[in-house]
Design an enzyme around this catalytic site. Structure first.
Site, short mmCIF file in Angstrom:
data_model
loop_
_atom_site.label_atom_id
_atom_site.label_comp_id
_atom_site.label_asym_id
_atom_site.label_seq_id
_atom_site.Cartn_x
_atom_site.Cartn_y
_atom_site.Cartn_z
CG ASP A 68 -3.64 1.96 -1.67
OD1 ASP A 68 -4.42 1.71 -2.60
OD2 ASP A 68 -2.51 2.46 -1.84
CG ASP A 69 -2.85 0.84 3.52
OD1 ASP A 69 -2.21 0.49 2.51
OD2 ASP A 69 -2.52 1.81 4.23
CG HIS B 113 -5.07 4.92 2.73
ND1 HIS B 113 -4.80 6.17 2.24
CD2 HIS B 113 -3.96 4.18 2.49
CE1 HIS B 113 -3.58 6.19 1.74
NE2 HIS B 113 -3.04 5.00 1.87
#
Ligand SMILES: [Zn+2]
Length: 235
Positions: free
Chosen positions: A32-33, A184
């Site tokens: 993610d991110d 992440h």
């Protein structure tokens, strides 16, 4: 980030997914991110060496800066999902805010990759059955949470990230068949943890698939009990 609610369902209908009931040793790694200018390409190299396909939940504002990175990810067989425009908690937004976070992000991903976006991960796992249902019915994306959370965003160091993914932590269990693993790709320690983490998962017999592939494998067999199929080397 707290552990999300279990996959919610009502009358047998799913509203979100934290793990999938599957018959084989399949797991989905998710990141993610990002995309991150240097760490995501480095992660893509690590994945390519091992022929591993994963799913990236990206932020619209970062895709706008680095469309070439998500383009490369798709060209190498990975899946791209929507993680909002700028990491807002969606359950705190009104209709206009929600529309911006979801629609503009999917548009910028589609522009970069040429593919429609069918998966969404709400920032912080902040959702509820009503919101998840709206994301699926009104925006055409399934809501994907996770079953393994190494809390890598707290930068505990590569060794800790690895052991939490493999064996779990107080907050969450480790990898098992059907798991959706959260990480992440904007943290150096996470990317540094990946070569040995991925090699250890491969050595245990796990097979990596994208989230859409994992969803498509969902076993229609009734769940007998809370027992999960044993991991290949857990005995
Ligand atoms: Zn996030």
């Amino acid at each position: 980030m707290q552990k999300p609610q279990e996959s919610s369902s009502q009358n047998g209908e799913h509203f979100s997914y934290s793990s999938i009931h599957v018959d084989g040793p399949y797991i989905a790694m998710t990141f993610d991110d990002g995309p991150h200018a240097t760490l995501t390409p480095r992660l893509l190299d690590i994945l390519k060496e091992r022929h591993i396909k994963v799913t990236f939940f990206v932020l619209g504002q970062l895709v706008k800066e680095h469309p070439e990175i998500v383009q490369r990810a798709v060209a190498e067989g990975h899946e791209i999902g929507n993680h909002s425009w700028d990491h807002k908690a969606l359950n705190k937004l009104g209709p206009d805010g929600l529309q911006h976070e979801l629609t503009d992000t999917s548009a910028v991903i589609k522009e970069a990759t040429g593919k429609p976006v069918t998966l969404m991960r709400p920032p912080y796992g902040a959702t509820n059955p009503r919101l998840s249902r709206a994301i699926e019915k009104d925006f055409g994306m399934k809501v994907i949470l996770w079953s393994v959370d190494p809390l890598d965003w707290k930068d505990p160091g590569p060794k800790v990230v690895e052991s939490r993914i493999l064996s779990g932590s107080k907050e969450s269990g480790g990898a098992k068949p059907g798991a959706i693993i959260l990480s992440h790709d904007i943290h150096k320690g996470t990317v540094e943890a990946m070569p040995s983490t991925l090699d250890a998962l491969l050595a245990k017999g796990y097979k990596f698939v994208t989230v859409s592939e994992l969803l498509a494998m969902e076993s229609k067999m009734p769940v007998q009990s809370s027992a999960t199929p044993a991991a290949p080397t857990s005995h």
